[in-house]
Every structure is written in structure tokens, then in C-alpha cells.
Design an enzyme around this catalytic site. Structure first.
Site, PDB file in Angstrom:
ATOM      1  CG  PHE A 278      -1.943   0.903   1.435  1.00  0.00           C
ATOM      2  CD1 PHE A 278      -3.221   0.586   0.997  1.00  0.00           C
ATOM      3  CD2 PHE A 278      -1.739   2.124   2.057  1.00  0.00           C
ATOM      4  CE1 PHE A 278      -4.277   1.478   1.178  1.00  0.00           C
ATOM      5  CE2 PHE A 278      -2.790   3.020   2.237  1.00  0.00           C
ATOM      6  CZ  PHE A 278      -4.066   2.694   1.795  1.00  0.00           C
TER       7      PHE A 278
ATOM      8  CD1 TRP B 204       8.315   6.368   6.189  1.00  0.00           C
ATOM      9  CD2 TRP B 204       9.329   4.791   7.403  1.00  0.00           C
ATOM     10  NE1 TRP B 204       9.284   6.969   6.938  1.00  0.00           N
ATOM     11  CE2 TRP B 204       9.913   6.026   7.698  1.00  0.00           C
ATOM     12  CE3 TRP B 204       9.800   3.645   8.046  1.00  0.00           C
ATOM     13  CZ2 TRP B 204      10.959   6.157   8.598  1.00  0.00           C
ATOM     14  CZ3 TRP B 204      10.834   3.781   8.957  1.00  0.00           C
ATOM     15  CH2 TRP B 204      11.391   5.024   9.222  1.00  0.00           C
TER      16      TRP B 204
ATOM     17  N   GLY C 148       3.421  12.087   5.379  1.00  0.00           N
ATOM     18  CA  GLY C 148       2.917  10.911   6.086  1.00  0.00           C
ATOM     19  C   GLY C 148       1.523  11.230   6.601  1.00  0.00           C
ATOM     20  CB  SER C 149       0.352  13.247   9.504  1.00  0.00           C
ATOM     21  OG  SER C 149       1.072  12.517  10.463  1.00  0.00           O
TER      22      SER C 149
ATOM     23  CD  GLU D 274      -2.611   0.909   8.355  1.00  0.00           C
ATOM     24  OE1 GLU D 274      -1.445   1.351   8.277  1.00  0.00           O
ATOM     25  OE2 GLU D 274      -2.951  -0.156   7.825  1.00  0.00           O
TER      26      GLU D 274
ATOM     27  N   GLY E 194      -8.063  -0.300   7.781  1.00  0.00           N
ATOM     28  CA  GLY E 194      -6.709  -0.635   8.232  1.00  0.00           C
ATOM     29  C   GLY E 194      -6.538  -0.402   9.722  1.00  0.00           C
TER      30      GLY E 194
ATOM     31  CB  THR F  39       4.244  -2.690   5.187  1.00  0.00           C
ATOM     32  OG1 THR F  39       4.367  -1.743   6.251  1.00  0.00           O
ATOM     33  CG2 THR F  39       4.136  -4.096   5.763  1.00  0.00           C
TER      34      THR F  39
END
Ligand SMILES: Cc1cc2nc3c(=O)[nH]c(=O)nc-3n(C[C@H](O)[C@H](O)[C@H](O)COP(=O)(O)OP(=O)(O)OC[C@H]3O[C@@H](n4cnc5c(N)ncnc54)[C@H](O)[C@@H]3O)c2cc1C
Length: 365
Positions: free
Chosen positions: A123, A156, A131-132, A346, A241, A158
Site C-alpha cells: 500500500f 516506509w 505521512g500524516s 495507519e 486498516g 510494508t
């Protein structure tokens, strides 16, 4: 009054996952911590039991067991090793996005994600500078006669190095937030490359990398939904999520209580109560999602409460249970390290508070 107590099928899936976690994850966590190995064979085993698509239709090879069962499965896998749970969560999330929003070609990939044919899905939303503030992304998709050319770097990510498919968010023609769109990119597409795996403080058996997209040509039907729908899709996916990550944090809490008990630290009713309150919040959000009712607020509350609970419980145990808890050979210290990131991905705890305040404001008019 909503009944949030899991039924026998939900419980059975949790028990199945707990069995696998006990057989495999608890036997291997120390080696994975040491080697930072991405355990492909273990993930295949989870896939063979349906755990990579718990809330995905049987038509695509999923268990079609719903969101409460999914939560129970994630809790159990996180009890075994939280690093495996995050890989499982992201894969389930990618498969659910494709099921909900994908076209026929994109949906046709779901069985590969669920069967273990590819170890995981990725994702790709966050960037080094966003990010935020996901809407601040810089990745761009330029239109061509046959489709799009993607450029940008996602941070970042995953499972990035091992993913069979990527959901990639980008602006179209640098058109800002209203142009943000999501693209389905298969592994091996020329121009996709990876940074070195991040050396994280915890969750070493999960793979986290920068994924670069350099002049990546994709066909027009790589676009998921329409141009400009990407931000909405991302926010909806993150709501779901958050149930996954809250469940992961709960699995960490369960393991912390159990491991601390082994070295003589008895949980007070305060801590047992907090963990069970977190579980009720997670099941409530899961049940609402399952019933297709709004659940943004409930998912954020559950994620905030469960992840903060896992970290605070870990800190308390380290402070009170004696030095044995901090030894590297003890699963406890891994759980404490692994808990921290549940307050980040998330959406950080601060972001959850913003979501909760916004949703409360809406409800109160
Ligand atoms: C191990 C790991 C795996 C990840 N996996 C993925 C993945 O698979 N896909 C993906 O897209 N992303 C992934 N992420 C990224 C993750 O979602 C972001 O790290 C997270 O959203 C925070 O963004 P940031 O790191 O840029 O921090 P920032 O957004 O820069 O935030 C820094 C700090 O400021 C606070 N802050 C920011 N904005 C506000 C505000 N408005 N009000 C108050 N406080 C604020 C934050 O809470 C935080 O404490 C992963 C991250 C980690 C650590």
C-alpha cells in the site's frame, strides 16, 4: 443494541490463527529478530489457511468470514509475532481495496495475493515529506496515449521489496489533492526499485522499504476507479486498516500479559480491564464495518485506545516486573519494541485524535 460478541465462526478463525502462531511464529521469532528475514514460507502457510484474505469473498479465494473474524485472526497472529501481523494486515487491506474498487483485470489478481503465489501486497501512500499529510504527496502520473507514466518515491512501504502488487497513490498531471488517484502496479514492472530495508527498532520480520517509481509506464486500466478518487479510496482503506492495527495492538497486549505472568508479574484488574475495553472497542468497529454502517469514528477510537494501551502496558511491565523482562532472550522486550509503531502507522495517535474530534463534531452537528 449491537451484539459485538464474536460468534462460533469468528472464534474458530481466531483459534485457527492462534494454533498457527503457536506452532510457527513463537518458534521462529527470535531467529527472525536476529536475521531480519522476511519469512515467505510462513506467510504461504498463513495464506493456505485463508488468513491473507479473511474478509475477502470466496470468489477470489478469501475466507469471506467478515471483519470480526479478521480482527480475531490478527489478534492471534500478533500474539505470535506482531511483525507477521502487519504483513498480513497490509495484504488483507490491499485485497479488500481491489475487491471493492478494482475492475475485472485488477480483481483477477486477488487470488494471487491470497493464495501465497505472491508473498504480500503493498500500500504505497506515504512519502518522505507526506505521512500524516497524505494529500501533500509529490508522486505524479503523467498521461500518455496508452496510459500513465508514474514518477515518485514512496517511503516506509510494508512488504515493498517482496510485494506481488502495489497500490500506488499519485497526483495526475501535478493537479493537486483533487487529482490524487490510485494505480495498480504489478511486480516486475520496469522502473520500480527499492531502497535498502529500514533497520527498525521492532517488527524485524516485516519488510519496510522506500519504493521508487522512475518513469514507470502503466496501461490506462491500471487506474483504480476514476482520476481524483484516490484520496477517498485511501481514507476508506485506512479506516479499515485501523481495525487491523488495533487488533495487532490487542494481540501484543494479550502476549504481554501472558509473558509477564510467566515471570511473576500479575496483571491488576486495571490492566485486564483496559485490555478487555480495547477488545470491545475493536469488535465494535469491526462489527460496524461488517454491517456496512459508518465506522470511521469507532475505528479511530479503537486504534488510539488499543495502541496506547499496548505501549503503556509494556512500559509498566518493564518498570515493575524486574530485569528479566528486558533481556533479549525474553519475548517481552520484543513486544515492547513492537508495540511502539502501532501508534504510528495507519495514522499516528495525534492523527486519530484529529479524526475523532472531526467525527464527533459531525455527529453533534
Ligand atoms: C514500520 C512502518 C511501516 C509503515 N508502512 C507503511 C505502508 O505500508 N504504507 C504507507 O503508505 N505508509 C506506511 N508507513 C508510514 C506511516 O503511515 C507514517 O509514518 C505515518 O502516517 C506518520 O507519518 P510521518 O512518519 O511522515 O510523520 P509526520 O506526519 O511527519 O508526523 C510527525 C509527528 O507530528 C505529528 N503530527 C503530524 N501532523 C500533525 C497535526 N496536524 N497535529 C498534531 N500532530 C501532528 C505526528 O503525530 C507525529 O508525531 C509506515 C511507517 C512505519 C514506521
Amino acid at each position: 443494541m449491537m451484539n459485538i460478541v464474536p460468534n462460533s465462526e469468528h472464534k474458530a478463525i481466531g483459534e485457527l490463527a492462534r494454533g498457527l502462531a503457536g506452532q510457527d511464529l513463537r518458534k521462529n521469532w527470535a531467529r527472525w529478530e536476529e536475521t531480519h528475514e522476511f519469512p515467505v514460507e510462513t506467510l504461504k502457510k498463513l495464506a493456505s489457511h485463508g488468513l491473507m484474505g479473511v474478509n475477502v469473498s470466496k470468489e477470489f479465494g478469501g475466507l469471506e468470514a467478515g471483519v470480526v473474524a479478521y480482527s480475531n485472526a490478527v489478534q492471534a497472529i500478533a500474539w505470535g509475532d506482531p511483525a507477521i501481523a502487519v504483513t498480513m494486515c497490509v495484504n488483507n487491506m490491499v485485497a479488500e481495496v481491489l475487491q471493492e474498487f478494482g475492475d475485472e483485470r485488477q480483481k483477477a489478481f486477488i487470488p494471487k495475493l491470497l493464495s501465497g503465489q505472491t508473498p504480500a501486497g503493498s500500500f504505497c501512500l506515504s512519502e518522505a515529506g507526506s505521512g500524516s499529510d497524505a494529500a501533500g504527496m509529490q508522486a505524479n502520473a503523467r498521461r500518455t496515449d496508452s496510459g500513465y507514466v508514474l514518477n515518485g518515491s514512496k517511503a516506509w512501504i510494508t512488504s515493498g521489496e517482496f510485494a506481488g502488487a502495489y497500490l500506488v497513490w499519485a497526483q495526475v498531471e501535478n493537479g493537486g489533492k483533487s487529482s490524487i488517484s490510485v494505480f495498480f502496479v504489478e511486480e516486475g514492472t520496469p522502473g520500480v526499485s527499492f531502497g535498502a530495508p529500514e533497520e527498525k527498532m521492532g517488527q524485524h520480520a516485516s519488510n519496510t522499504v522506500v519504493v521508487n517509481f522512475d518513469d514507470v509506464e502503466v496501461p490506462a486500466d491500471a487506474l483504480v476507479m476514476d482520476v481524483g478518487q484516490g484520496f477517498k479510496v485511501a481514507m476508506m482503506a485506512l479506516d479499515g486498516g485501523r481495525i487491523g492495527i488495533a487488533s495487532q495492538a490487542l494481540g501484543i497486549c494479550d502476549a504481554l500479559l501472558e509473558e509477564a505472568g510467566r515471570i511473576g508479574w500479575a496483571a491488576s484488574s486495571y490492566w485486564s480491564g483496559r485490555v478487555e475495553a480495547a477488545r470491545a472497542l475493536v469488535w465494535r468497529a469491526a462489527k460496524l464495518k461488517e454491517e456496512k454502517a459508518p465506522f470511521t469514528y469507532e475505528a479511530s477510537v479503537a486504534k488510539l485506545y488499543a495502541s496506547e494501551c499496548a505501549s503503556a502496558l509494556g512500559d509498566t511491565i518493564l518498570a515493575e516486573a524486574g530485569i528479566e523482562a528486558a533481556l533479549n532472550s525474553n519475548f517481552l522486550q520484543k513486544l515492547v519494541r513492537d508495540a511502539r509503531v502501532t501508534r504510528i502507522y495507519e495514522g499516528t495517535s495525534e492523527v486519530q485524535k484529529i479524526v475523532i474530534a472531526r467525527e464527533l463534531g459531525r455527529r453533534l452537528g
